[in-house]
Design a protein around this motif. Structure first.
Motif, PDB file in Angstrom:
ATOM      1  N   ILE A   8       0.833  -1.201   0.000  1.00  0.00           N
ATOM      2  CA  ILE A   8       0.000   0.000   0.000  1.00  0.00           C
ATOM      3  C   ILE A   8       0.868   1.251   0.000  1.00  0.00           C
ATOM      4  N   VAL A   9       1.921   1.254   0.803  1.00  0.00           N
ATOM      5  CA  VAL A   9       2.830   2.404   0.836  1.00  0.00           C
ATOM      6  C   VAL A   9       3.515   2.569  -0.516  1.00  0.00           C
ATOM      7  N   GLN A  10       3.965   1.474  -1.106  1.00  0.00           N
ATOM      8  CA  GLN A  10       4.620   1.545  -2.415  1.00  0.00           C
ATOM      9  C   GLN A  10       3.675   2.089  -3.479  1.00  0.00           C
ATOM     10  N   GLU A  52      -8.059   9.181  -0.986  1.00  0.00           N
ATOM     11  CA  GLU A  52      -8.990   8.080  -0.745  1.00  0.00           C
ATOM     12  C   GLU A  52      -8.327   6.763  -0.352  1.00  0.00           C
ATOM     13  N   PRO A  53      -7.219   6.349  -0.984  1.00  0.00           N
ATOM     14  CA  PRO A  53      -6.602   5.094  -0.510  1.00  0.00           C
ATOM     15  C   PRO A  53      -6.189   5.158   0.961  1.00  0.00           C
ATOM     16  N   GLU A  96       4.139   5.518  -5.729  1.00  0.00           N
ATOM     17  CA  GLU A  96       4.099   5.515  -7.194  1.00  0.00           C
ATOM     18  C   GLU A  96       3.033   6.464  -7.728  1.00  0.00           C
ATOM     19  N   HIS A  97       1.956   6.638  -6.996  1.00  0.00           N
ATOM     20  CA  HIS A  97       0.884   7.526  -7.429  1.00  0.00           C
ATOM     21  C   HIS A  97       1.225   8.996  -7.173  1.00  0.00           C
ATOM     22  N   SER A 127       9.587  11.990   1.459  1.00  0.00           N
ATOM     23  CA  SER A 127       8.580  11.304   2.272  1.00  0.00           C
ATOM     24  C   SER A 127       9.204  10.939   3.605  1.00  0.00           C
ATOM     25  N   TYR A 128       8.399  11.019   4.653  1.00  0.00           N
ATOM     26  CA  TYR A 128       8.869  10.746   6.008  1.00  0.00           C
ATOM     27  C   TYR A 128       7.818   9.934   6.741  1.00  0.00           C
TER      28      TYR A 128
END
Length: 96
Positions: free
Chosen positions: A26-28, A67-68, A32-33, A39-40
């Motif tokens: 999910i983080v990846q 939303e994700p 990518e989006h 990022s931290y």
């Protein structure tokens, strides 16, 4: 416009994602989006928290970005316009 997005994650939802091994994916996908310039990942006020700095080209992308995090991680989201040093110097030069 450069923005910083803060995502405070729900502990129970993210515990489940960590237990079932889905959190890294999910983080990846978010990375990518969003394509952040930075990022931290930390704890803020007792909550798992992520900060992303990225260029938001159109505010209509806000729902697709957030939303994700809302749906999968029960996140609370804040967007804040931010500047880097070059932006600040250009802005200050315009004051003269």
């Amino acid at each position: 416009m450069r923005v910083m997005m803060k995502a405070e994650l729900d502990t129970e939802k993210t515990n489940d994602l960590i237990r079932n091994g889905k959190m890294p994916q999910i983080v990846q996908e978010a990375m990518e989006h969003i394509h952040p310039e930075s990022s931290y990942f930390t704890v803020d006020e007792g909550q798992r928290t992520m900060f992303f700095v990225f260029d938001m080209q159109d505010t209509s992308t806000m729902p697709a970005i957030a939303e994700p995090f809302f749906m999968q991680m029960g996140a609370k989201i804040d967007y804040t316009p931010v500047m880097n040093l070059d932006d600040l110097q250009r802005g200050l030069a315009e004051l003269r």
